[in-house]
Design a protein around this motif. Structure first.
Motif, PDB file in Angstrom:
ATOM      1  N   THR A   1       0.871  -1.057   0.059  1.00 52.94           N
ATOM      2  CA  THR A   1       0.031   0.050   0.020  1.00 52.94           C
ATOM      3  C   THR A   1       0.855   1.399  -0.181  1.00 52.94           C
ATOM      4  O   THR A   1       0.308   2.346   0.312  1.00 52.94           O
ATOM      5  CB  THR A   1      -0.846   0.049   1.242  1.00 52.94           C
ATOM      6  OG1 THR A   1      -0.127  -0.159   2.626  1.00 52.94           O
ATOM      7  CG2 THR A   1      -2.051  -1.004   1.314  1.00 52.94           C
ATOM      8  N   ILE A   2       2.280   1.023  -0.065  1.00 52.43           N
ATOM      9  CA  ILE A   2       2.948   2.270  -0.172  1.00 52.43           C
ATOM     10  C   ILE A   2       3.281   2.715  -1.611  1.00 52.43           C
ATOM     11  O   ILE A   2       3.319   3.813  -1.977  1.00 52.43           O
ATOM     12  CB  ILE A   2       4.380   2.037   0.778  1.00 52.43           C
ATOM     13  CG1 ILE A   2       4.158   1.525   2.057  1.00 52.43           C
ATOM     14  CG2 ILE A   2       5.334   3.213   0.606  1.00 52.43           C
ATOM     15  CD1 ILE A   2       5.238   1.256   2.765  1.00 52.43           C
ATOM     16  N   ALA A   3       3.683   1.681  -2.487  1.00 50.01           N
ATOM     17  CA  ALA A   3       3.893   1.919  -3.924  1.00 50.01           C
ATOM     18  C   ALA A   3       5.112   2.729  -4.204  1.00 50.01           C
ATOM     19  O   ALA A   3       4.787   4.112  -4.783  1.00 50.01           O
ATOM     20  CB  ALA A   3       2.774   2.522  -4.671  1.00 50.01           C
ATOM     21  N   CYS A   4       6.312   2.850  -3.760  1.00 52.09           N
ATOM     22  CA  CYS A   4       7.236   3.242  -3.828  1.00 52.09           C
ATOM     23  C   CYS A   4       8.101   3.437  -5.134  1.00 52.09           C
ATOM     24  O   CYS A   4       8.932   3.964  -5.483  1.00 52.09           O
ATOM     25  CB  CYS A   4       8.374   3.276  -2.873  1.00 52.09           C
ATOM     26  SG  CYS A   4       9.535   1.824  -2.948  1.00 52.09           S
ATOM     27  N   GLY A   5       7.588   2.399  -5.862  1.00 53.54           N
ATOM     28  CA  GLY A   5       8.293   1.956  -7.134  1.00 53.54           C
ATOM     29  C   GLY A   5       8.395   2.785  -8.294  1.00 53.54           C
ATOM     30  O   GLY A   5       7.388   3.727  -8.095  1.00 53.54           O
TER      31      GLY A   5
END
Ligand code: SF4
Length: 616
Positions: free
Chosen positions: A299-303
């Motif tokens: 749920t962070i989605a840093c990519g």
């Protein structure tokens, strides 16, 4: 239970794949992934073994929370002995294949021996087959992934593979999964190549249906996701800027390693920052960043997914690079950029694409190139060695050319593939290698962040930020602010971060959750999923056990406290600019206290009492 309790043992020499039960006594002691696989490795190989011999073992391991509905539960690790450092190697990756292995019904896959000719493992739930891969050998990560998807006609097939860098003996070759997620450090890809194992292709449809208390788990993971969403770093900074959120921050505190770590601030930092990735380019009006991206369940989605200006010199006549692919993370932007004094974001993005395409660690590659640039500046390396390339600091052309050569193991790229230590040793300037235990530094200069000096020196896998990220405390103030220039209290801080990180890695979670989560947020999730008593205190003890087990492996491999050191440059040459101006890293002030807190001898050896207390 959360563990599937199944281990797949693949003997490449014999060509066999066998199912065996997971050792549950060890699982309760070491949790999973990094910790549990390190226990298996310690029990199964002589730590003195040649890392590239068939006697080394390579383990792909998931954690008990991998593949579950927790946030960031897509992680897996590769554990083996490193050919780069001679120490234990554990490289952690996200993407989707970790969850797929778990969904196929396996906690870990142990590869032993060496295949007589190239093979890949095809794993579909219980079906495990070794299949000839002569046609894939010599092909890039991207070509291999495409070919396996074409062959199986299954878009949900997950592939982890080596590229040409590993096949050519690059000592920091990575294993890339899902096209641009990497088990990147310490040469785990080189070990995979030494086993003639080209790829692992997995399809799992069983689901992870063995959660101990599903209702409690749903509650605990939902509460955890809210904490991540409400936090400024995990809820805003990382989704928007990725880890590149750090570029300007670290430059400002004077801890941006620059020019092979001669300087601590980089003039061009803004041009290669997370903010710059959002800016429309002058040439085509498009930003470098196309979108952010998430690993399984995250749920962070840093990519980062990026494109390069199609008119950029590096890809002008190469339409295969005109599409979007894995973009710059802070570590790759730093190593390819500021350490080599290059602020051409398109050139960095292209070099990063090449690292993904052919499977090599951009930190070690960039840092090795920076050392080579310093050797070139001194006239030790000349255009005779480089094939006519001017290996000057600041040359984007040199970076992209050398990335192409190293990825394929050609020309001077073959020498760069040895890593910084061996390169500098070869040319008679060992002091120019910015490494610990033979592994290149990541992106935090320990003159400006004192705790990171102790972190690097004592890291069980050589210089590494992911073993104890005290930057969280020393710069970002998480969980509480400490003075980055102070040494007091840092031994305890480093030890606490090391132990907590070992537990987080072993649970199957991404370390980036810990910008917001403490072990108090993580323990209820593990306790609801897994048999056994899992509290924050137990997790600290589990982490300490893992840390000492890894340390013992390294001692048995022939390393000693003498290897807990930093390059002279960081101990003698003071920072020239920024808040740390005039400072060196004061490792000698911190190390004895650290050993004492660890319960080790003054030489850094775990005592019998410590090992007994931790039941190692
Ligand atoms: S925080 Fe980033 S690296 Fe970690 S699991 Fe999520 S997307 Fe992957």
């Amino acid at each position: 239970m959360a563990w599937t309790q199944n281990v797949l043992r693949v003997n490449l020499s014999r060509g066999t794949c066998q199912k065996e039960p997971l050792n549950m006594d060890w699982a309760k002691q070491y949790l999973g992934q990094r910790g549990l696989a390190s226990k298996y490795l310690s029990e199964e190989i002589d730590p003195k073994v040649d890392a590239l011999s068939p006697d080394n073992v390579m383990i792909m391991a998931t954690g008990p929370l991998t593949g579950t509905m927790t946030s960031t539960g897509g992680r897996y690790s590769i554990i083996t002995k490193s050919p780069l450092t001679g120490a234990i190697a554990c490289s952690n990756s996200g993407g989707f294949i970790g969850a797929e292995i778990k969904n196929a019904g396996w906690d870990m896959i142990i590869f032993e021996g060496r295949a007589a000719s190239p093979v890949y493992l095809y794993l579909e739930n219980d079906k495990a087959e070794l299949i000839p891969a002569d046609d894939l050998w010599g092909r890039s990560v991207w070509a291999t992934d495409e070919e396996l998807h074409r062959k199986y006609q299954d878009p949900l097939l997950r592939v982890a593979t080596i590229g040409r860098a590993a096949e050519q003996g690059c000592l920091y070759a990575a294993v890339i999964n899902d096209l641009h997620r990497a088990a990147g450090r310490s040469g785990v890809g080189t070990v995979m190549a030494s086993k003639n194992l080209k790829a692992v292709a997995v399809r799992g449809t069983r689901g992870v249906g063995n959660i101990k208390d599903p209702i409690a788990f749903m509650k605990a993971t939902a509460a955890g996701k809210k904490v991540l969403a409400d936090d400024a770093v995990t809820g805003e900074g990382l989704p928007k800027y990725g880890t590149q959120v750090l570029m300007n921050v670290i430059n400002e505190v004077g801890a941006m390693p620059t020019r092979n770590m001669r300087d601590v601030q980089f003039d061009g930092a803004e041009n290669i920052s997370g903010e710059a990735m959002h800016e429309p380019r002058e040439s085509d009006g498009k930003p470098n960043l196309t979108t952010n991206a998430a690993c399984f369940g995250c749920t962070i989605a840093c990519g980062r997914i990026s494109t390069i200006d199609q008119g950029h010199y590096s890809i002008q006549n190469k339409p295969e690079y005109w599409g979007a692919s894995g973009g710059l993370e802070y570590e790759s932007a730093w190593a390819l950029g500021s350490d080599c004094c290059i602020d051409d974001i398109d050139a960095l993005t292209y070099a990063n694409f090449l690292c993904n395409e052919d499977g090599m660690d951009p930190i070690s590659f960039g840092s090795t190139l920076a050392a080579a640039m310093e050797l070139y500046e001194r006239g030790v390396i000349t255009q005779e060695q480089t094939g006519g390339v001017e290996l000057k600091f600041g040359s984007a052309e040199a970076l992209t050319k050398m990335a192409e050569l190293t990825a394929k193991g050609e020309g001077f790229g073959k020498e760069l593939g040895m890593g910084s230590k061996r390169l500098c040793d070869k040319y008679g300037y060992p002091e120019l290698s910015m490494t610990v235990k033979g592994q290149e530094f990541p992106a935090y200069d320990p003159r400006g962040i004192q705790g990171m000096g102790l972190t690097y020196a004592t890291s069980n896998r050589g210089a590494c930020h992911l073993r104890s990220y005290t930057v969280s405390s020393e710069v970002l103030g998480v969980p509480e602010k400490t003075d980055p220039l102070a040494t007091e209290g840092k031994p305890a801080l480093v030890m606490a971060f090391q132990d907590a990180t070992a537990a987080v890695d072993s649970a199957g979670l991404c370390i980036f959750t810990t910008f917001a989560w403490t072990l108090e947020d993580i323990a209820p999730q593990i306790a609801a999923a897994c048999e056994g008593e899992w509290t924050a205190e137990n997790l600290v003890e589990t982490g300490e056990r893992i840390w000492n087990l890894e340390r013992k492996f390294n001692m048995d491999a022939g390393l000693s406290g003498k290897d807990d050191k930093l390059p002279k440059r960081l101990l003698k040459d003071a920072a020239k600019t920024g808040p740390a101006k005039g400072r060196v890293n004061d490792l000698a002030k911190m190390l004895p206290e650290y050993y004492s807190l660890r319960g080790w001898t003054p030489d850094g050896v775990p005592t019998k009492e410590t090992l007994d207390r931790l039941a190692i």
